[in-house]
Design a protein around this motif. Structure first.
Motif, PDB file in Angstrom:
ATOM      1  N   ARG A  51      -5.146   6.290  12.642  1.00 16.76           N
ATOM      2  CA  ARG A  51      -6.450   6.095  12.006  1.00 16.76           C
ATOM      3  C   ARG A  51      -7.083   7.393  11.514  1.00 16.76           C
ATOM      4  N   PHE A  54      -7.815   8.478   7.831  1.00 20.27           N
ATOM      5  CA  PHE A  54      -8.195   7.282   7.090  1.00 20.27           C
ATOM      6  C   PHE A  54      -8.418   6.135   8.067  1.00 20.27           C
ATOM      7  N   PRO A  55      -9.593   5.502   8.040  1.00 22.06           N
ATOM      8  CA  PRO A  55      -9.915   4.453   9.022  1.00 22.06           C
ATOM      9  C   PRO A  55      -8.936   3.274   8.991  1.00 22.06           C
ATOM     10  N   GLU A  56      -8.389   2.967   7.832  1.00 20.15           N
ATOM     11  CA  GLU A  56      -7.456   1.840   7.723  1.00 20.15           C
ATOM     12  C   GLU A  56      -6.030   2.226   8.113  1.00 20.15           C
ATOM     13  N   GLY A  57      -5.788   3.488   8.355  1.00 18.74           N
ATOM     14  CA  GLY A  57      -4.453   3.985   8.681  1.00 18.74           C
ATOM     15  C   GLY A  57      -3.809   4.607   7.455  1.00 18.74           C
ATOM     16  N   VAL A  60      -1.381   2.248   5.327  1.00 21.74           N
ATOM     17  CA  VAL A  60      -2.126   1.260   4.545  1.00 21.74           C
ATOM     18  C   VAL A  60      -2.848   1.969   3.400  1.00 21.74           C
ATOM     19  N   HIS A  61      -3.471   3.085   3.689  1.00 20.33           N
ATOM     20  CA  HIS A  61      -4.200   3.843   2.674  1.00 20.33           C
ATOM     21  C   HIS A  61      -3.285   4.259   1.515  1.00 20.33           C
ATOM     22  N   ASN A  66       4.512  -1.188   6.429  1.00 19.25           N
ATOM     23  CA  ASN A  66       4.470  -0.768   7.822  1.00 19.25           C
ATOM     24  C   ASN A  66       5.860  -0.443   8.376  1.00 19.25           C
TER      25      ASN A  66
END
Length: 147
Positions: A51, A54-57, A60-61, A66
């Protein structure tokens, strides 16, 4: 006594070179150590602290699937081991250098493409700085091996 550099060079005789040889070894191990530390940091960051920043990971960002996280983690771990363990064949080390080069170029492109340069240009430049260190390490790897 056999040193790590002797193992890279394929020699069992003790190093008797002058300051240039010692300097070359210092440059090789410093740049290789920094690059490997960056790779280990990214393994830890993607595996345990995904995280940040970037809060979304990060995956993902950046729009990465994955499952790529597992592939990249295993490849980076194997590359770090290949570069740091003396006695690993030079051809395997070449694959590690190539893989790290592709990874660092791809990281810079991915951060640029996702607009991270608007947050901080360092997201794009940092991988290129470490690519420069990787190139120096590669140059000195061959210089020490061929000496």
């Amino acid at each position: 006594m056999i040193t790590a550099t002797d193992a890279i060079q394929g020699s069992t005789a003790p190093a008797t070179g002058g300051l240039g040889t010692r300097r070359d070894r210092i440059i090789y191990w410093a740049t290789t150590g920094i690059v490997c530390a960056v790779m280990v940091f990214s393994i830890v960051n993607f595996t345990f602290i995904d995280r940040f920043p970037f809060p979304e990971g990060a995956f993902v960002h950046l729009g990465l699937p994955n499952y790529f996280r597992a592939e990249l983690t295993v490849a980076k771990a194997l590359g770090v081991l290949a570069l740091l363990i003396p006695g690993i064949p030079a051809r395997i080390k070449e694959f590690a250098y190539f893989g790290f080069g592709i990874t660092l170029i791809s990281a810079s492109i991915a951060h640029f493409s996702s607009g991270d340069a608007r947050i901080s240009v360092l997201f794009v430049i940092d991988p290129l700085i470490f690519l420069g260190l990787l190139i120096v390490s590669y140059f000195y790897f061959h210089k020490l091996r061929d000496a």
